[in-house]
Design an enzyme around this catalytic site. Structure first.
Site, short mmCIF file in Angstrom:
data_model
loop_
_atom_site.label_atom_id
_atom_site.label_comp_id
_atom_site.label_asym_id
_atom_site.label_seq_id
_atom_site.Cartn_x
_atom_site.Cartn_y
_atom_site.Cartn_z
N GLU A 261 0.81 -1.22 0.00
CA GLU A 261 0.00 0.00 0.00
C GLU A 261 0.84 1.27 0.00
O GLU A 261 1.74 1.44 0.83
CB GLU A 261 -0.93 -0.01 1.23
CG GLU A 261 -1.74 1.24 1.44
CD GLU A 261 -2.73 1.50 0.32
OE1 GLU A 261 -2.84 2.67 -0.12
OE2 GLU A 261 -3.41 0.54 -0.11
N THR A 305 -6.33 2.58 -5.49
CA THR A 305 -6.07 1.16 -5.29
C THR A 305 -6.91 0.30 -6.22
O THR A 305 -6.43 -0.70 -6.76
CB THR A 305 -6.34 0.76 -3.83
OG1 THR A 305 -5.43 1.46 -2.98
CG2 THR A 305 -6.16 -0.73 -3.61
N HIS A 421 -0.88 3.54 4.81
CA HIS A 421 -1.92 4.29 4.12
C HIS A 421 -2.07 5.67 4.74
O HIS A 421 -1.94 5.82 5.95
CB HIS A 421 -3.25 3.51 4.21
CG HIS A 421 -4.32 3.97 3.27
ND1 HIS A 421 -4.89 5.22 3.32
CD2 HIS A 421 -4.91 3.34 2.22
CE1 HIS A 421 -5.80 5.32 2.36
NE2 HIS A 421 -5.82 4.21 1.68
N ASP A 480 1.08 0.05 -5.08
CA ASP A 480 -0.14 0.28 -5.87
C ASP A 480 -0.26 1.70 -6.41
O ASP A 480 -0.75 1.92 -7.50
CB ASP A 480 -1.38 -0.11 -5.07
CG ASP A 480 -1.57 0.73 -3.81
OD1 ASP A 480 -0.58 1.33 -3.33
OD2 ASP A 480 -2.70 0.78 -3.29
N HIS A 481 0.21 2.67 -5.63
CA HIS A 481 0.14 4.07 -6.08
C HIS A 481 1.03 4.93 -5.20
O HIS A 481 1.64 4.44 -4.24
CB HIS A 481 -1.31 4.60 -6.07
CG HIS A 481 -2.02 4.44 -4.75
ND1 HIS A 481 -1.73 5.21 -3.65
CD2 HIS A 481 -2.99 3.57 -4.35
CE1 HIS A 481 -2.51 4.85 -2.65
NE2 HIS A 481 -3.27 3.85 -3.04
#
Length: 690
Positions: A261, A305, A421, A480-481
Site C-alpha cells: 500500500e 487502489t 496508508h 499500488d500508487h
C-alpha cells in the site's frame, strides 16, 4: 382524558398533522434499521449527525407528494410511500445480511442473479424482528380504516407541497455539503456503498444507483460486436513477443501478489536519519533471483487502489473519473487473470483485512473469478488490531496463514496490505523509526508506516521460507500508487534532499516498486519503462499461458521489442526519451524541450507516443463502459459464472474443506495434516499477551 384523545385525533386527522406523523415514523424506522441491521462504520460526530438526519430530506420529498392531492387520496398516498420504504428497508436488510452490501438497481435488474444468490438461503437469514419495519404502516392503515383518523376533505393548498419539496432540496444540499466536507469526492470516487448510505441515506442510494444503471445501460446498448474488432486490431498491432528466455519459466508455480500500500520507489534503499527505512524489501529487491524494475510507474486515476487492481489483473485502465470496480465490477464481463488461472487448475484467493464492500471488491472479485475472498469476517479483531482502513499488516499476515495453508496448490494469492496508508499514523508501540522532520505532518509519518510494512513483509518472507512456499512460488511485490501526493512539494523536496521539485520530478515520483522473485530466475535491475497495465501479460508469459488472443492494453515487461511509452490516466506520458507532463515536453534529464527545435524524427516519435497514450486510454474506456468483452471469445476460456462464488465466512470455510478433500496438495496436507501456523513468528506487540 377523552378531551386529550379527541384533540389528538383532530391534530392527526389534519393534513399537516398526519403528514408529520407519517414523516416521523418514516424517519424512525429508517434510522432504527441503520443502527441495527447495517454496519456502516460511523467514526465521528459529523457522521453520527448525518446518519441521524439523512432519512429526512427524502422523507420530506417523497411523502410531500401526498400534499399535492386532496381528500383521502393524500393520506393513502403517504401510507403507500411509507409501505414502499418498508419493503425497501426489508429487502436491503436481508441482502445486506447475506452480502454486506445494498441492493442496487443493477442487481435488481439481474433478478436471476439475486435469486441464485439469495433465494435458497432467505429462510435461513430472515429474523422475525425484520417484519417490524411494517408495523407503522399497519398501524396507519388501521387508524384510517377504522376512521380513528378522519381525512381532511377540504381543498388542498398545494403551496404547502411546494414548500415541503423546496425544504427537502435545501436539507439535502446541506446534507451533501457536510458529507463532502467530511469525505471529499464521495460521489465522484464512490469508495463503498456503505459510505453513500452512511452519509446520504438509503433512499439517495436507490436513486443514485438507478442513475448509474441508466448511464451504464445506455452506453452498453450502443456497443456492438464490431467494436471488438477495432480493439483487437489495435491490441494485436501493439502486442509484443514474449522473451524466450523467460517464457514459461515459472510454469506451475504458486503466485503471490503482495500489494504494498502507497509504497513509492524512492523508499528502496532510502535512509532516514542514517537508518534504512525498508531493509527487508531492499534485500528482496536486490536478491539474485528477483527481477526488479526501477522505471515502473503507477498509472492510477481517481480509483487509486481499485485502479491498480483493475490494471494488474485485467490489463485495462481505470476510468477517467470514479472507479471501474465500483461502477462496472458487478455487471461487466471480464477475462481476468484469476479466472484464467482458475481454469488452468489454480486455486485463486484474495486476502484483505478490511470490509469486502470497499471498492466493491465483494462483487467485482466474483466477476474476476476469485474462488475465495478472505476479508474482515475471516480475521479476529480487537480494538488495537486495526488502524486506519483495517488490520495492521503484521496481524493480517499472521492470521492469513491459516487460510493460505489450506489452499490447494498451485494457487494464486493476492495479499493487500493496509497500514502504510494515508494519513500514515501508527501507535507508539509499533514505531521503530523516528518521523522525518519536513514540518509537514502528513508526510513525516510516512517512514514510520513504511518501516512497519517492511517488518511485516520480512516476517511473511520468513514464514514462506520455513513452510517451503518460498521456493515453490513466484512472489510479486508492487506498490499500488503514490504515497505522498504532489500537493506536498516542499516536504518531498526535503525528503529527497532537493531545493525544490519540478513537474518532471513529480512525474518520476510516480514510480513504484515492481519485483518478481522465483528461485529459477536470474535476477537483476531491469530499466525498461512500464507500468501496472503491463503486469498481467508479463505474468502470463512467465507462467507459460497462451496469450495471443487476449484483449490486454499492456505488454510483457520482459519482451525485447516492447513499446516503452507509459500513459498516465490524465493523458500525460513518460518514456526513456521524451515525456509529456501537462503542456510541457521533457527529455530524460528533466529538462524542458523546445518542441520547435525537435528533429522531424523526434516530432514523429512524440506524435506516436501521444497517439498511443490517447488511443489506449480511449479503447480501455470503451471496453469497460461498453462491456465489450461480452462479445469476445477467448480460446480455452469459459465465461465466468458469478453465481458460483460466495464469500460469506460459512461458505468460504466449507468450500476450503471441500477443496482439500478433492485435491490433496495444500501446504497443510503436505505437512501430514499438521498446521504450519506455529512457523509464523511475529513481534507484533498486540499479540504478546495472547
Amino acid at each position: 382524558m377523552s378531551s386529550f384523545i379527541k384533540k389528538t385525533r383532530q391534530v392527526l386527522s389534519s393534513r399537516s398533522g398526519f403528514f408529520i406523523l407519517v414523516l416521523f415514523l418514516f424517519w424512525l424506522k429508517t434510522y432504527i434499521v441503520y443502527q441495527n441491521n447495517f454496519t456502516l462504520g460511523v467514526n465521528n460526530n459529523v457522521q453520527r449527525f448525518l446518519l441521524f438526519v439523512n432519512p429526512l430530506p427524502f422523507g420530506l420529498l417523497l411523502l410531500g407528494l401526498g400534499l399535492y392531492f386532496g381528500g383521502r387520496k393524500s393520506y393513502w398516498i403517504e401510507v403507500i410511500i411509507s409501505l414502499l420504504q418498508s419493503v425497501w428497508l426489508f429487502a436491503n436488510t436481508l441482502y445486506y445480511r447475506e452480502f454486506s452490501d445494498f441492493l442496487s438497481v443493477g442487481i435488481i435488474k439481474s433478478s436471476s442473479s439475486v435469486s441464485n444468490n439469495l433465494g435458497l438461503s432467505v429462510l435461513e437469514i430472515i429474523h422475525p424482528t425484520d417484519f417490524l419495519v411494517f408495523l407503522d404502516v399497519l398501524v396507519l392503515m388501521l387508524l384510517l380504516s377504522l376512521k380513528v383518523i378522519q381525512p381532511d376533505l377540504s381543498r388542498p393548498k398545494r403551496r404547502y407541497g411546494v414548500i415541503i419539496s423546496v425544504l427537502a432540496v435545501v436539507l439535502f444540499a446541506g446534507n451533501l455539503g457536510l458529507a463532502e466536507k467530511d469525505r471529499s469526492q464521495l460521489l465522484t470516487r464512490t469508495f463503498d456503498n456503505n459510505y453513500i448510505v452512511k452519509y446520504l441515506g438509503l433512499d439517495f442510494f436507490a436513486g443514485y444507483s438507478a442513475y448509474q444503471s441508466h448511464q451504464q445501460t445506455a452506453t452498453r446498448e450502443n456497443a456492438r460486436a464490431s467494436d471488438v474488432e477495432k480493439v483487437l486490431d489495435y491490441v494485436n498491432k501493439n502486442r509484443s513477443e514474449p522473451n524466450i528466455s523467460y517464457y514459461g519459466k515459472a510454469k506451475g508455480k504458486n503466485v503471490f501478489i503482495l500489494h504494498l500500500e502507497s509504497f513509492q520507489q524512492f523508499l528502496i534503499n532510502y535512509k532516514s536519519d542514517g537508518q534504512e527505512v525498508t531493509p527487508n524489501i531492499n534485500r528482496f529487491y536486490a536478491d539474485q533471483h528477483t527481477l526488479s524494475f526501477d522505471n515502473f510507474f503507477n498509472q492510477v486515476g481517481q480509483g487509486k487502489t481499485s485502479d491498480a487492481e483493475m490494471m494488474l489483473e485485467n490489463s485495462l485502465y481505470g476510468l477517467p473519473s470514479g472507479s471501474g470496480m465500483t461502477s462496472y465490477g458487478a455487471s461487466n464481463t471480464f477475462q481476468a487473470l484469476p479466472a484464467i488461472l482458475d481454469q488452468k487448475g489454480y486455486s485463486t484467493a484474495s486476502f484483505h483485512g478490511d470490509v469486502g464492500s470497499f471498492w466493491n471488491r465483494d462483487n467485482t472479485y466474483k466477476s474476476w473469478g476469485y474462488q475465495y475472498f478472505f476479508d474482515e469476517p475471516y480475521y479476529k479483531t480487537k480494538s488495537n488490531y486495526s488502524i486506519g482502513y483495517g488490520l495492521k499488516d503484521k496481524i493480517f499476515f499472521q492470521q492469513s496463514v491459516k487460510y493460505l495453508e489450506q489452499l490447494p496448490q498451485p494457487f494464486y494469492a493476492k495479499m493487500i496490505t493496509l497500514t502504510n496508508h494515508y494519513p500514515y499514523e501508527l501507535d507508539k508501540d509499533n514505531q521503530s523509526i523516528a518521523k522525518t522532520k519536513t514540518g509537514d505532518k502528513t508526510v513525516d509519518g510516512y517512514v514510520q508506516t513504511a518501516r512497519y510494512l517492511d517488518q511485516a513483509f520480512g516476517e511473511f518472507m520468513n514464514y514462506l521460507k520455513k513452510s517451503g512456499l518460498y521456493d515453490k512460488s513466484v512472489i510479486v511485490a508492487y506498490g499500488d500508487h503514490y504515497g505522498i501526493s504532489e500537493n506536498h512539494p516542499k516536504a518531498l523536496a526535503k525528503l529527497l534532499g532537493k531545493k525544490s521539485v519540478t513537474k518532471y520530478d513529480l512525474a518520476m515520483l510516480q514510480k513504484v516498486p515492481f519485483m518478481i522473485h522465483s528461485d529459477n530466475l536470474q535476477g537483476g535491475i531491469n530499466h525498461t519503462y512500464g507500468g501496472e497495465i503491463d503486469v498481467m501479460p508479463t505474468l502470463m508469459d512467465l507462467l507459460g499461458i497462451q496469450n495471443t488472443d487476449t484483449i490486454q492494453l499492456g505488454n510483457d515487461l520482459l519482451s525485447t521489442n516492447r513499446n516503452q511509452t507509459v500513459p498516465f490516466r490524465n493523458g500525460d506520458f513518460v518514456s526513456p526519451d521524451l515525456s509529456k507532463i501537462g503542456s510541457k515536453v521533457y527529455d530524460n534529464q528533466g529538462n524542458i524541450v523546445n518542441t520547435k527545435k525537435l528533429t522531424a524524427q523526434q516530432k514523429e516519435i512524440l506524435k506516436d507516443q501521444q497517439e498511443h497514450t490517447d488511443k489506449s486510454l480511449s479503447l480501455s474506456d470503451k471496453i469497460v463502459t461498453g462491456d465489450l468483452l461480452r462479445f469476445h471469445t477467448l480460446q480455452d476460456f469459459t465465461k465466468v459464472d458469478k453465481s458460483q462464488y460466495k464469500y460469506k465466512y460459512s461458505y468460504g470455510i466449507k468450500a476450503l474443506k471441500q477443496a482439500q478433500k478433492k485435491k490433496k496438495t495444500s501446504v497443510i496436507e503436505q505437512n501430514g495434516g499438521k498446521s504450519t501456523q506455529d512457523l509464523y513468528q511475529t513481534d507484533a506487540p498486540e499479540l504478546k499477551d495472547k
